[in-house]
Design a protein around this motif. Sequence first.
Motif, short mmCIF file in Angstrom:
data_model
loop_
_atom_site.label_atom_id
_atom_site.label_comp_id
_atom_site.label_asym_id
_atom_site.label_seq_id
_atom_site.Cartn_x
_atom_site.Cartn_y
_atom_site.Cartn_z
N GLY A 123 5.23 -11.69 4.08
CA GLY A 123 4.66 -11.35 5.39
C GLY A 123 5.09 -9.96 5.82
O GLY A 123 4.26 -9.14 6.28
N LYS A 124 6.37 -9.65 5.68
CA LYS A 124 6.86 -8.31 6.00
C LYS A 124 6.27 -7.27 5.05
O LYS A 124 6.00 -6.14 5.45
CB LYS A 124 8.38 -8.28 5.93
CG LYS A 124 9.07 -9.10 7.02
CD LYS A 124 10.59 -9.01 6.88
CE LYS A 124 11.28 -9.82 7.98
NZ LYS A 124 12.77 -9.77 7.84
N GLU A 125 6.09 -7.68 3.81
CA GLU A 125 5.51 -6.75 2.83
C GLU A 125 4.10 -6.35 3.24
O GLU A 125 3.78 -5.16 3.32
CB GLU A 125 5.52 -7.42 1.45
CG GLU A 125 4.80 -6.66 0.36
CD GLU A 125 5.51 -5.39 -0.07
OE1 GLU A 125 4.93 -4.64 -0.87
OE2 GLU A 125 6.63 -5.13 0.40
N TRP A 126 3.24 -7.31 3.51
CA TRP A 126 1.87 -6.99 3.90
C TRP A 126 1.82 -6.18 5.19
O TRP A 126 1.01 -5.26 5.34
CB TRP A 126 1.05 -8.27 4.07
CG TRP A 126 0.71 -8.96 2.78
CD1 TRP A 126 1.14 -10.19 2.38
CD2 TRP A 126 -0.16 -8.47 1.75
NE1 TRP A 126 0.62 -10.50 1.14
CE2 TRP A 126 -0.19 -9.47 0.73
CE3 TRP A 126 -0.89 -7.32 1.56
CZ2 TRP A 126 -0.94 -9.32 -0.43
CZ3 TRP A 126 -1.63 -7.16 0.40
CH2 TRP A 126 -1.65 -8.16 -0.58
N ALA A 127 2.73 -6.50 6.12
CA ALA A 127 2.72 -5.82 7.42
C ALA A 127 3.16 -4.37 7.32
O ALA A 127 3.00 -3.62 8.29
CB ALA A 127 3.64 -6.57 8.40
N SER A 128 3.70 -3.96 6.17
CA SER A 128 4.21 -2.60 6.02
C SER A 128 3.13 -1.57 5.75
O SER A 128 3.40 -0.37 5.79
CB SER A 128 5.23 -2.56 4.88
OG SER A 128 6.32 -3.43 5.14
N TYR A 129 1.93 -2.03 5.45
CA TYR A 129 0.87 -1.12 5.05
C TYR A 129 -0.20 -1.06 6.15
O TYR A 129 0.01 -1.52 7.26
CB TYR A 129 0.30 -1.54 3.70
CG TYR A 129 1.38 -1.73 2.66
CD1 TYR A 129 2.07 -0.62 2.15
CD2 TYR A 129 1.75 -3.00 2.22
CE1 TYR A 129 3.08 -0.78 1.22
CE2 TYR A 129 2.77 -3.16 1.29
CZ TYR A 129 3.43 -2.06 0.79
OH TYR A 129 4.44 -2.21 -0.12
N ALA A 130 -1.34 -0.49 5.84
CA ALA A 130 -2.42 -0.39 6.83
C ALA A 130 -2.80 -1.78 7.34
O ALA A 130 -2.69 -2.77 6.59
CB ALA A 130 -3.62 0.30 6.21
N LEU A 335 -4.47 10.51 -3.72
CA LEU A 335 -4.68 11.90 -3.36
C LEU A 335 -6.17 12.16 -3.33
O LEU A 335 -6.91 11.61 -4.14
CB LEU A 335 -3.98 12.85 -4.34
CG LEU A 335 -4.39 12.76 -5.80
CD1 LEU A 335 -4.51 14.15 -6.43
CD2 LEU A 335 -3.37 11.94 -6.59
N GLY A 336 -6.62 12.95 -2.37
CA GLY A 336 -8.05 13.21 -2.23
C GLY A 336 -8.39 13.48 -0.78
O GLY A 336 -7.62 14.12 -0.06
N HIS A 337 -9.52 12.94 -0.35
CA HIS A 337 -9.92 13.20 1.04
C HIS A 337 -10.84 12.10 1.57
O HIS A 337 -11.46 11.36 0.80
CB HIS A 337 -10.59 14.57 1.16
CG HIS A 337 -11.94 14.69 0.50
ND1 HIS A 337 -13.11 14.27 1.10
CD2 HIS A 337 -12.32 15.20 -0.70
CE1 HIS A 337 -14.14 14.51 0.31
NE2 HIS A 337 -13.69 15.08 -0.80
N ASN A 338 -10.91 12.01 2.89
CA ASN A 338 -11.95 11.25 3.55
C ASN A 338 -12.87 12.27 4.23
O ASN A 338 -12.89 13.44 3.86
CB ASN A 338 -11.37 10.20 4.51
CG ASN A 338 -10.47 10.80 5.58
OD1 ASN A 338 -10.67 11.92 6.04
ND2 ASN A 338 -9.45 10.04 6.00
N GLY A 431 1.53 3.13 0.01
CA GLY A 431 1.64 3.75 1.33
C GLY A 431 0.41 4.57 1.67
O GLY A 431 0.15 4.85 2.84
N SER A 432 -0.35 4.96 0.65
CA SER A 432 -1.58 5.72 0.89
C SER A 432 -2.61 4.91 1.65
O SER A 432 -3.58 5.48 2.17
CB SER A 432 -2.18 6.18 -0.44
OG SER A 432 -2.51 5.08 -1.26
N SER A 433 -2.43 3.60 1.76
CA SER A 433 -3.38 2.79 2.53
C SER A 433 -3.50 3.30 3.97
O SER A 433 -4.56 3.21 4.58
CB SER A 433 -2.95 1.31 2.53
OG SER A 433 -1.68 1.15 3.16
N ALA A 447 1.39 8.01 9.09
CA ALA A 447 1.34 7.46 7.73
C ALA A 447 2.50 7.98 6.88
O ALA A 447 3.12 7.23 6.13
CB ALA A 447 0.00 7.80 7.07
N ALA A 448 2.80 9.27 7.02
CA ALA A 448 3.91 9.85 6.26
C ALA A 448 5.23 9.23 6.69
O ALA A 448 6.11 8.94 5.85
CB ALA A 448 3.95 11.37 6.46
N ASN A 449 5.42 8.99 7.98
CA ASN A 449 6.66 8.37 8.47
C ASN A 449 6.84 6.96 7.94
O ASN A 449 7.97 6.47 7.80
CB ASN A 449 6.68 8.36 9.99
CG ASN A 449 6.94 9.73 10.59
OD1 ASN A 449 7.49 10.61 9.93
ND2 ASN A 449 6.52 9.93 11.83
#
Length: 816
Positions: A123-130, A335-338, A431-433, A447-449
Amino acid sequence: MSNGGAAALAGAATLALALNAAPARAQTAISGSSSAVRQQNWNVAGLNAPADIVIDHWGIAHIFAANIHDAFLLQGYNAARDRLWQIDLWRKRGLGLLAKSLGPAYVDQDRAARLFLYRGDMGKEWASYAPDSRQWVSAFVDGVNAYIAQVQSGDRPLPVEFKLTDSRPDTWKAEDVLRIRSHALVSNVTSEVARARVVCAAGVKADELRRKIEPQGHKVLVPSGLNPCDVPADVLKDYLLATKQVEFNALAQAPQQHAELPPEHQLALAVDAQSVEGSNNWTIAPSRTATGRPILANDPHRQLGAPSLRYIVGLSAPGLDIIGAGEPALPGISLGHNADIAFGITIFAIDQEDLYVYELKPDDPASYRYKSRWEKMQVVRETVEVKGGAAREVELRFTRHGPVIAADAAKHRAFAMRTIWNEPGLSGYFGSSRLLLAKNWEEFKAAANAWGAPPLNIVYADVQGNIGWAAAGRAPKRSNWDGLMPVPGDGRYEWSGFHGKDVLPWQYNPAQGFFATANEMNLPAGYPNEQNRIAFEWTDRSRIDRINELLRSNAKVTLADSMAIQTDAVSMQSLRAVALLAPLSSQDAQVAEALTLLKAWDHDESTGSAAAAIYEVWATKHLGKATVARATPEAARKLVGDAHLEAVIEYLEKPDSSLGADPKAARDAILLESLKGALAELNQRLGSNMTMWAWGRLHHALFEPAVAALADPELRAQMTVGPLETPGSSSTPRAQAYRATDFAVTAGASVRMVMDVGAWDNSVAMNTPGQSDDPLSAHYRDLFPMWAQGSYVPLRFSRGAVDRDAEDRIHVVPGL
């Protein structure tokens, strides 16, 4: 800039510009692909609505879906279509499931891998991302499984590697993607162990040539309570097993096994491999570009081979519009862009690992001393299924700090590794999510933090014209030691949590109009590293100094200029080393001839350069060894080996009394003796006529997948890519690290990208050797010659531009 360097830049830029500016038909002609567009129809289970996949002439898939779920599902399905063998092996290796598919030779590797799985709260794992990342991963995995189901039913072909290994792909669970940690780069446990071994042999000073410590002035101390001689040479055996690539020699030569390398040799290879896996990136403000738009460039340097480590893909759906490169087994891109921002990554050297040394209870080796008591290890017993044999029961032991990776019964010592892998939110690159949907600096910085691993320099640019940089990664707080050596596990050396946001450095719209990183020590002047203890081991400044030189000298940088910098082969490190030779002469005719060549050299490590061949053989194989033989105590010489070239050059610039009463004379003798040794090696390899020597005759790229060991000669040849001559080395922006035994390229730009921020269709990229892992596919090796010669392909973003470059257009509908 030297004339040779300028010519090389101009040549690369011309070719790159031709690719970028040519119409679609011309680009197709350059790549050798057909201009005909193939129309296909696919059925994919789990899809909610019809979608399109457009695959361009270079094998890059652009997915256009009706919703985000379908975009990620088709990303997983398409990744399996192109990379099923690779991602299936990635999963089995990471989860410790190799023996189930490949047999008993892999039981030990499976046991080692399981030591490093994430075993915490999911649960904590999933909550760490987007916020929606769990749905994204689930959709991605459903897509992978949909393709696997079609392979199992015979609707899709079984990749040849499964036939060679008599194995089959497994279905995935969403949590598999995140629980695997051992594919991400963290540091610096290998160097900790190497340092302990050297200190045991000859003291702290003896380690100075093995690894340069930065920032300058930091003093390495042996932690109180540690006996460095307690650390055995093979203490990292399980760690190296868990993190190494899968080999197939045991299957090819069963029942015989290859003899293992001595532990000290294995450790040295691991340290060397980690030191050459770096990257370049930069971001340039509109005021410094020819177009008035930002440029962001990135070329991550990792282990090279077939298939490519990274995969380029575009995803477009309402609420999601991204294109770039990432790990083929992860949803999204790294790495890339939106549509709003671009981002690129290099490794930032946060120390995220520590080796703990424990005193064991003499009559109970499962208990270790912690503070004033004996504490029991946690023991986990698991079953390893074995193909063709009985299942094996394995025992995994853990202390409060992490997995137990070794024990010395005679000394009553055990060793465990503490790593950020054990913490929630540390799945490599995921973390790129949080970057995928970011629209501005504030969202990027958030996101970087939150980023975990690997530790990164992330550069930024947006369509509003802003640029920036943020160091990112989970950084342990070490209040009473620096992380450079193993420490006792008795409670005296504990992480006191992790540093909070903005402890790591960052810049937004820097005054100089650009920001570049290349794994160098880039903590700002005055940064309190003695207090924060972020890192002390960095890559040398050779690449970043050259990149900054080229960026500073150009007031209006073009895309072509950035491409030329990525493929630049000038070594700034060689400038310093060759400067040491400037006052020297020799009575030996060949040494004198070599000195003349080196002194006149423009430091461009082109394939045709004789001076580059002389320099690389001398500097990387002979200079360090000769310096260690004179400056390092005899007891530590084998452990220090060829030393760290940056540390060697710095030492020879200011030699000390370790070389005797006349250090400068001794230094000059080392330089000439080692150069003579290098010339003797070159005589053996290239003949005695120096005019025929060339760096490209030695330095080459040849990629062969490990599984090719099982193939017949015809298939093995089909799976092998190369050889082709390549310029550069690990000290040039065009990073091309090589194996010293045969000069074969081992690491370099796994992918290159140069992005025109806001005019996205002008962006370019390069992967190698191709987008597919199928050796019979046209996209298995098609990019390799272009990568070797330093050219690029378009990275289209808009639907219209993508359609113009189409080679395959697939209409996908929901299937059963």
